[in-house]
Design an enzyme around this catalytic site. Sequence first.
Site, PDB file in Angstrom:
ATOM      1  N   SER A 173     -24.922  72.073  56.441  1.00 27.53           N
ATOM      2  CA  SER A 173     -24.387  70.966  57.402  1.00 27.53           C
ATOM      3  C   SER A 173     -23.467  70.179  56.795  1.00 27.53           C
ATOM      4  O   SER A 173     -23.211  70.037  55.585  1.00 27.53           O
ATOM      5  CB  SER A 173     -25.467  70.264  57.892  1.00 27.53           C
ATOM      6  OG  SER A 173     -25.919  69.394  57.025  1.00 27.53           O
TER       7      SER A 173
ATOM      8  N   ASP B  46     -22.647  74.817  58.976  1.00 26.97           N
ATOM      9  CA  ASP B  46     -23.387  74.756  60.272  1.00 26.97           C
ATOM     10  C   ASP B  46     -22.977  73.492  61.005  1.00 26.97           C
ATOM     11  O   ASP B  46     -22.721  72.483  60.567  1.00 26.97           O
ATOM     12  CB  ASP B  46     -25.087  74.264  59.833  1.00 26.97           C
ATOM     13  CG  ASP B  46     -25.920  74.231  60.998  1.00 26.97           C
ATOM     14  OD1 ASP B  46     -25.906  75.008  61.873  1.00 26.97           O
ATOM     15  OD2 ASP B  46     -26.928  73.735  60.761  1.00 26.97           O
TER      16      ASP B  46
ATOM     17  N   ASP C  81     -18.503  73.520  66.395  1.00 26.23           N
ATOM     18  CA  ASP C  81     -19.209  73.208  67.463  1.00 26.23           C
ATOM     19  C   ASP C  81     -18.800  72.414  68.384  1.00 26.23           C
ATOM     20  O   ASP C  81     -18.552  70.884  68.392  1.00 26.23           O
ATOM     21  CB  ASP C  81     -20.594  72.543  67.026  1.00 26.23           C
ATOM     22  CG  ASP C  81     -21.505  72.172  68.122  1.00 26.23           C
ATOM     23  OD1 ASP C  81     -21.352  72.288  69.247  1.00 26.23           O
ATOM     24  OD2 ASP C  81     -22.645  71.401  67.601  1.00 26.23           O
TER      25      ASP C  81
ATOM     26  N   GLU D 100     -20.187  77.218  70.074  1.00 23.12           N
ATOM     27  CA  GLU D 100     -21.540  76.959  70.806  1.00 23.12           C
ATOM     28  C   GLU D 100     -21.059  76.468  72.232  1.00 23.12           C
ATOM     29  O   GLU D 100     -20.043  75.680  72.361  1.00 23.12           O
ATOM     30  CB  GLU D 100     -21.999  75.687  69.946  1.00 23.12           C
ATOM     31  CG  GLU D 100     -23.351  75.309  71.119  1.00 23.12           C
ATOM     32  CD  GLU D 100     -24.310  74.648  70.124  1.00 23.12           C
ATOM     33  OE1 GLU D 100     -24.663  74.450  69.069  1.00 23.12           O
ATOM     34  OE2 GLU D 100     -25.178  73.361  71.036  1.00 23.12           O
TER      35      GLU D 100
ATOM     36  N   HIS E 238     -30.172  78.064  67.838  1.00 23.11           N
ATOM     37  CA  HIS E 238     -30.334  76.571  67.129  1.00 23.11           C
ATOM     38  C   HIS E 238     -31.617  76.151  67.541  1.00 23.11           C
ATOM     39  O   HIS E 238     -32.354  76.341  68.454  1.00 23.11           O
ATOM     40  CB  HIS E 238     -29.127  75.932  67.383  1.00 23.11           C
ATOM     41  CG  HIS E 238     -28.055  76.092  66.931  1.00 23.11           C
ATOM     42  ND1 HIS E 238     -27.415  75.450  65.687  1.00 23.11           N
ATOM     43  CD2 HIS E 238     -27.191  77.111  66.931  1.00 23.11           C
ATOM     44  CE1 HIS E 238     -26.199  75.837  65.397  1.00 23.11           C
ATOM     45  NE2 HIS E 238     -25.995  77.119  65.992  1.00 23.11           N
ATOM     46  N   GLY E 239     -32.117  74.993  66.624  1.00 24.73           N
ATOM     47  CA  GLY E 239     -33.173  74.499  66.987  1.00 24.73           C
ATOM     48  C   GLY E 239     -34.736  75.323  66.987  1.00 24.73           C
ATOM     49  O   GLY E 239     -35.524  75.381  68.052  1.00 24.73           O
TER      50      GLY E 239
ATOM     51  N   SER F 276     -37.172  75.751  64.925  1.00 26.21           N
ATOM     52  CA  SER F 276     -38.390  75.624  64.203  1.00 26.21           C
ATOM     53  C   SER F 276     -39.526  75.530  65.040  1.00 26.21           C
ATOM     54  O   SER F 276     -39.575  74.938  66.291  1.00 26.21           O
ATOM     55  CB  SER F 276     -38.202  74.262  63.099  1.00 26.21           C
ATOM     56  OG  SER F 276     -37.534  74.707  62.161  1.00 26.21           O
TER      57      SER F 276
ATOM     58  N   ILE G 219     -33.247  77.636  61.082  1.00 24.01           N
ATOM     59  CA  ILE G 219     -34.327  76.831  60.640  1.00 24.01           C
ATOM     60  C   ILE G 219     -34.111  75.945  59.815  1.00 24.01           C
ATOM     61  O   ILE G 219     -33.686  76.353  58.374  1.00 24.01           O
ATOM     62  CB  ILE G 219     -35.457  77.792  60.291  1.00 24.01           C
ATOM     63  CG1 ILE G 219     -35.808  78.984  61.477  1.00 24.01           C
ATOM     64  CG2 ILE G 219     -36.771  77.353  59.781  1.00 24.01           C
ATOM     65  CD1 ILE G 219     -36.739  80.164  61.106  1.00 24.01           C
ATOM     66  N   ASP G 220     -34.339  74.668  59.989  1.00 26.17           N
ATOM     67  CA  ASP G 220     -34.334  73.816  58.947  1.00 26.17           C
ATOM     68  C   ASP G 220     -35.585  72.694  58.909  1.00 26.17           C
ATOM     69  O   ASP G 220     -36.193  72.568  57.762  1.00 26.17           O
ATOM     70  CB  ASP G 220     -33.069  72.783  59.469  1.00 26.17           C
ATOM     71  CG  ASP G 220     -32.753  71.745  58.398  1.00 26.17           C
ATOM     72  OD1 ASP G 220     -33.485  71.688  57.042  1.00 26.17           O
ATOM     73  OD2 ASP G 220     -31.834  71.092  58.577  1.00 26.17           O
TER      74      ASP G 220
HETATM   75  P1  13P Z   1     -34.498  72.988  63.441  1.00 27.11           P
HETATM   76  O1  13P Z   1     -34.512  71.724  63.588  1.00 27.11           O
HETATM   77  O2  13P Z   1     -35.260  73.504  64.896  1.00 27.11           O
HETATM   78  O3  13P Z   1     -34.943  73.464  62.324  1.00 27.11           O
HETATM   79  O4  13P Z   1     -33.049  73.662  63.891  1.00 27.11           O
HETATM   80  C1  13P Z   1     -32.071  73.959  63.014  1.00 27.11           C
HETATM   81  C2  13P Z   1     -30.770  74.049  63.327  1.00 27.11           C
HETATM   82  O5  13P Z   1     -30.440  74.631  64.588  1.00 27.11           O
HETATM   83  C3  13P Z   1     -29.635  74.071  62.505  1.00 27.11           C
HETATM   84  O6  13P Z   1     -28.605  74.221  62.944  1.00 27.11           O
HETATM   85  O1  G3H Z   2     -28.900  71.280  63.058  1.00 28.21           O
HETATM   86  C1  G3H Z   2     -28.743  70.581  62.094  1.00 28.21           C
HETATM   87  C2  G3H Z   2     -29.454  70.813  60.999  1.00 28.21           C
HETATM   88  O2  G3H Z   2     -30.805  70.819  60.997  1.00 28.21           O
HETATM   89  C3  G3H Z   2     -28.970  69.979  59.781  1.00 28.21           C
HETATM   90  O3  G3H Z   2     -29.443  68.636  59.872  1.00 28.21           O
HETATM   91  O4  G3H Z   2     -27.280  67.292  59.739  1.00 28.21           O
HETATM   92  O5  G3H Z   2     -29.526  66.359  58.969  1.00 28.21           O
HETATM   93  O6  G3H Z   2     -28.340  68.061  57.634  1.00 28.21           O
HETATM   94  P1  G3H Z   2     -28.648  67.637  58.854  1.00 28.21           P
HETATM   95 ZN    ZN Z   3     -28.217  73.651  65.025  1.00 23.41          ZN
END
Ligand code: 13P
Ligand code: G3H
Ligand code: ZN
Length: 309
Positions: A50, A82, A104, A134, A211-212, A214, A255-256
């Site tokens: 990111s 990202d 994005d 996106e 995305h998102g 997790s 997944i983050d």
């Molecule tokens: P999570 O916050 O659900 O892990 O999503 C990560 C993500 O979409 C990074 O672009």
């Molecule tokens: O979608 C975002 C990712 O989880 C990265 O998060 O901007 O805190 O590095 P960040």
């Molecule tokens: Zn994302």
Amino acid sequence: MALVTSKEMFAKALKSDYAVGAFNVNNMEIIQGIVDAVKEENAPVILQVSAGARKYARPAYLMKLVEAAVIDTGLDICLHLDHGEDFEICKKCVDDGFTSVMIDGSKHPYEENIALTKQVVEYAHAHGVVVEAELGKLAGVEDNIKVDARSATFTDPEEAAEFVQRTGVDSLAIAIGTSHGAYKFKGEPYLDFERLKTIHNLIPDTPLVLHGASTVLPEFVNKCNQYGGNIPGAQGVPEDMIRESTKWGICKVNIDTDLRLAMTAEVRKFLIENPAEFDPRKYLSPARAAIQGMVQHKIKNVLNASGKR
Ligand code: 13P
Ligand code: G3H
Ligand code: ZN
């Protein structure tokens, strides 16, 4: 073994019911934990960076760490930006040697998103780099009270088809109910699978991105809290919903948050149990192992990507 684009990975995933894991990286231990898991599972992988990660670790370090991962493991790795927010950051990453970038433009009006995405596609493709865009907005948890209100920001299928055709983008991130972070739903988790199916049927050759994604497993939230944390009422996307989405064109799953939770739980546990210890290697070793464990779990049990390299 090389840095590769996601083209072949997605072409394979599109034909089958699995997705490529795209894991966010910020430092050496995270990268090592992920690639060790990927090697063990013989799976395809995308490492994504990111803007915040770039700023934290500094571009040259991340680039060299990922190159080192390729050399050390013999894996093919796709290195992806990202949530690039403008042309400039996408250009920088292309110039630095990334093999994939996300532009994005989802916060912009439709036509502006198209124009911005086209500009990035033109530059990236001229340099052999693929592009994710996106369309639609990922909802925040505060939007979750009424599904109807929330779905107003979801990706419109007809627009998605036109968007892909007009931009020439390689993959498309869509909004069907997920959101970033640990607080995705207040009530029952809900993903709009009918919308996903409609989008996939309209653009069957376009790899879709979730995305998102997790799950925010209670085990890890509880472990953080057991060792001095205070993470209130977190809730993610159930794993079976992620698995289901891979049947309908979802080829890349981001997944983050789950990696952050797994790593932090282990660091907390170690420091509480070993209050006299102050060697970072001592607490970062179990943290790295926790990343590996989480990534293997995702690849095997959620993404169905074991052996798909
Ligand atoms: P999570 O916050 O659900 O892990 O999503 C990560 C993500 O979409 C990074 O672009
Ligand atoms: O979608 C975002 C990712 O989880 C990265 O998060 O901007 O805190 O590095 P960040
Ligand atoms: Zn994302």
